[in-house]
Design a protein around this motif. Structure first.
Motif, PDB file in Angstrom:
ATOM      1  N   ALA A 121       9.396  -9.467  -4.805  1.00 27.27           N
ATOM      2  CA  ALA A 121       8.209  -8.702  -4.408  1.00 27.27           C
ATOM      3  C   ALA A 121       8.012  -7.435  -5.249  1.00 27.27           C
ATOM      4  N   LEU A 122       9.030  -7.005  -5.970  1.00 25.27           N
ATOM      5  CA  LEU A 122       8.925  -5.755  -6.725  1.00 25.27           C
ATOM      6  C   LEU A 122       7.698  -5.726  -7.623  1.00 25.27           C
ATOM      7  N   MET A 123       7.448  -6.777  -8.363  1.00 25.35           N
ATOM      8  CA  MET A 123       6.323  -6.781  -9.306  1.00 25.35           C
ATOM      9  C   MET A 123       4.981  -6.741  -8.586  1.00 25.35           C
ATOM     10  N   THR A 124       4.933  -7.226  -7.348  1.00 23.71           N
ATOM     11  CA  THR A 124       3.718  -7.136  -6.550  1.00 23.71           C
ATOM     12  C   THR A 124       3.330  -5.674  -6.341  1.00 23.71           C
ATOM     13  N   TYR A 125       4.343  -4.836  -6.186  1.00 25.14           N
ATOM     14  CA  TYR A 125       4.094  -3.426  -5.890  1.00 25.14           C
ATOM     15  C   TYR A 125       3.992  -2.567  -7.150  1.00 25.14           C
ATOM     16  N   ILE A 126       4.902  -2.687  -8.078  1.00 23.59           N
ATOM     17  CA  ILE A 126       4.824  -1.815  -9.261  1.00 23.59           C
ATOM     18  C   ILE A 126       3.836  -2.337 -10.297  1.00 23.59           C
ATOM     19  N   GLY A 127       3.389  -3.575 -10.132  1.00 22.00           N
ATOM     20  CA  GLY A 127       2.404  -4.140 -11.053  1.00 22.00           C
ATOM     21  C   GLY A 127       1.133  -4.547 -10.340  1.00 22.00           C
ATOM     22  N   GLY A 128       0.941  -4.036  -9.131  1.00 22.07           N
ATOM     23  CA  GLY A 128      -0.223  -4.410  -8.334  1.00 22.07           C
ATOM     24  C   GLY A 128      -1.536  -3.904  -8.911  1.00 22.07           C
ATOM     25  N   SER A 129      -2.640  -4.456  -8.406  1.00 22.28           N
ATOM     26  CA  SER A 129      -3.967  -4.097  -8.928  1.00 22.28           C
ATOM     27  C   SER A 129      -4.398  -2.692  -8.539  1.00 22.28           C
ATOM     28  N   ASP A 130      -3.800  -2.133  -7.502  1.00 23.89           N
ATOM     29  CA  ASP A 130      -4.086  -0.749  -7.095  1.00 23.89           C
ATOM     30  C   ASP A 130      -3.188   0.161  -7.938  1.00 23.89           C
ATOM     31  N   SER A 131      -3.758   0.791  -8.966  1.00 26.08           N
ATOM     32  CA  SER A 131      -2.927   1.573  -9.886  1.00 26.08           C
ATOM     33  C   SER A 131      -2.280   2.769  -9.206  1.00 26.08           C
ATOM     34  N   ALA A 132      -2.976   3.408  -8.257  1.00 28.57           N
ATOM     35  CA  ALA A 132      -2.366   4.528  -7.525  1.00 28.57           C
ATOM     36  C   ALA A 132      -1.212   4.017  -6.668  1.00 28.57           C
ATOM     37  N   GLY A 133      -1.405   2.860  -6.043  1.00 23.70           N
ATOM     38  CA  GLY A 133      -0.336   2.259  -5.244  1.00 23.70           C
ATOM     39  C   GLY A 133       0.854   1.876  -6.104  1.00 23.70           C
ATOM     40  N   ALA A 134       0.566   1.306  -7.283  1.00 22.42           N
ATOM     41  CA  ALA A 134       1.648   0.936  -8.207  1.00 22.42           C
ATOM     42  C   ALA A 134       2.427   2.167  -8.645  1.00 22.42           C
ATOM     43  N   LEU A 147      17.431  -1.498  -3.838  1.00 21.63           N
ATOM     44  CA  LEU A 147      15.998  -1.606  -3.622  1.00 21.63           C
ATOM     45  C   LEU A 147      15.693  -2.057  -2.198  1.00 21.63           C
ATOM     46  N   ASP A 148      14.676  -1.441  -1.613  1.00 16.85           N
ATOM     47  CA  ASP A 148      14.259  -1.720  -0.249  1.00 16.85           C
ATOM     48  C   ASP A 148      12.808  -2.187  -0.287  1.00 16.85           C
ATOM     49  N   ILE A 149      12.591  -3.451   0.029  1.00 19.65           N
ATOM     50  CA  ILE A 149      11.267  -4.061  -0.079  1.00 19.65           C
ATOM     51  C   ILE A 149      10.263  -3.362   0.829  1.00 19.65           C
ATOM     52  N   GLU A 150      10.652  -3.072   2.056  1.00 12.19           N
ATOM     53  CA  GLU A 150       9.733  -2.442   3.004  1.00 12.19           C
ATOM     54  C   GLU A 150       9.321  -1.046   2.531  1.00 12.19           C
ATOM     55  N   ASP A 151      10.262  -0.284   2.005  1.00 17.90           N
ATOM     56  CA  ASP A 151       9.923   1.043   1.482  1.00 17.90           C
ATOM     57  C   ASP A 151       9.006   0.947   0.267  1.00 17.90           C
ATOM     58  N   LEU A 152       9.208  -0.051  -0.566  1.00 19.66           N
ATOM     59  CA  LEU A 152       8.319  -0.265  -1.712  1.00 19.66           C
ATOM     60  C   LEU A 152       6.913  -0.625  -1.237  1.00 19.66           C
ATOM     61  N   ARG A 153       6.835  -1.486  -0.237  1.00 18.18           N
ATOM     62  CA  ARG A 153       5.530  -1.883   0.313  1.00 18.18           C
ATOM     63  C   ARG A 153       4.804  -0.680   0.899  1.00 18.18           C
ATOM     64  N   ARG A 154       5.526   0.112   1.702  1.00  8.78           N
ATOM     65  CA  ARG A 154       4.907   1.292   2.309  1.00  8.78           C
ATOM     66  C   ARG A 154       4.419   2.269   1.234  1.00  8.78           C
ATOM     67  N   ALA A 155       5.219   2.453   0.201  1.00 11.56           N
ATOM     68  CA  ALA A 155       4.799   3.352  -0.888  1.00 11.56           C
ATOM     69  C   ALA A 155       3.532   2.815  -1.545  1.00 11.56           C
ATOM     70  N   TYR A 156       3.503   1.538  -1.834  1.00 14.53           N
ATOM     71  CA  TYR A 156       2.327   0.937  -2.474  1.00 14.53           C
ATOM     72  C   TYR A 156       1.088   1.135  -1.608  1.00 14.53           C
ATOM     73  N   GLU A 157       1.252   0.948  -0.293  1.00 13.69           N
ATOM     74  CA  GLU A 157       0.125   1.059   0.621  1.00 13.69           C
ATOM     75  C   GLU A 157      -0.210   2.498   0.992  1.00 13.69           C
ATOM     76  N   GLY A 158       0.600   3.454   0.527  1.00 13.31           N
ATOM     77  CA  GLY A 158       0.333   4.851   0.802  1.00 13.31           C
ATOM     78  C   GLY A 158       0.747   5.291   2.195  1.00 13.31           C
ATOM     79  N   LYS A 159       1.676   4.530   2.776  1.00 13.57           N
ATOM     80  CA  LYS A 159       2.177   4.863   4.105  1.00 13.57           C
ATOM     81  C   LYS A 159       3.512   5.562   3.975  1.00 13.57           C
ATOM     82  N   SER A 160       3.778   6.513   4.844  1.00 14.69           N
ATOM     83  CA  SER A 160       5.062   7.220   4.788  1.00 14.69           C
ATOM     84  C   SER A 160       6.170   6.352   5.359  1.00 14.69           C
TER      85      SER A 160
END
Length: 162
Positions: A121-134, A147-160
């Motif tokens: 899932a890492l590339m989904t978040y650091i290479g996602g279409s939302d550049s600010a989220g990435a 690496l923590d997938i849930e923390d990466l997802r929350r960061a991408y989505e802008g959630k704390s």
């Protein structure tokens, strides 16, 4: 079998290391153990010289080279993990008995070999279409050891973080 396979250098523990590695991943097995037929720098007659093994479908060779050689970050092995449970299991196993954790999902195992334990899932978040989220996900990644997938997802989505 691939035409190219990595050869890992060990100082007497090639068979032990290969057995450990194949215990971690499916589609892994020891293919062949070649023993020294004469006394040499690699060991006495009958000791293990080479272990050919398959790790997750990839061929490897482990060589008892007769002296200690240090690995570097210049060559590492990346394991793509389907979920956090696999990240956690492999992380813990590779760190056991003397491994060293490093930043961004890297570690050095007890044999000195470098690994990257990476959720797919890492590339989904650091290479996602939302550049600010990435960018947020990359900043989160840089602050992680394991690496923590849930923390990466929350960061991408802008959630704390929870």
């Amino acid at each position: 079998m691939s035409k190219i396979s990595p050869c890992l250098w060990f100082n007497g523990d090639a068979e032990e290391a290969a057995a450990f590695y194949v215990s971690l991943l499916p589609d892994s097995r020891i293919e062949r153990v070649q023993r020294n037929i004469t006394d040499s720098i690699s060991g006495k007659v009958g000791t293990v010289l080479v272990v050919e093994f398959t790790l997750a479908g990839q061929g490897f060779m482990a060589l008892n080279g007769g002296m200690k050689k240090e690995y570097t970050h210049a060559v590492s092995f990346k394991i793509d993990c389907a979920d956090q449970a696999e990240v956690d299991r492999l992380w813990d196993a590779l760190l056991a008995n003397g491994g060293e954790a490093e930043q961004c999902g890297w570690l050095k195992d007890r044999y000195g070999v470098f690994w990257q334990i990476v959720p797919t899932a890492l590339m989904t978040y650091i290479g996602g279409s939302d550049s600010a989220g990435a960018q947020r996900a990359m900043q989160a990644l840089l602050g992680m050891v394991k690496l923590d997938i849930e923390d990466l997802r929350r960061a991408y989505e802008g959630k704390s973080a929870a």
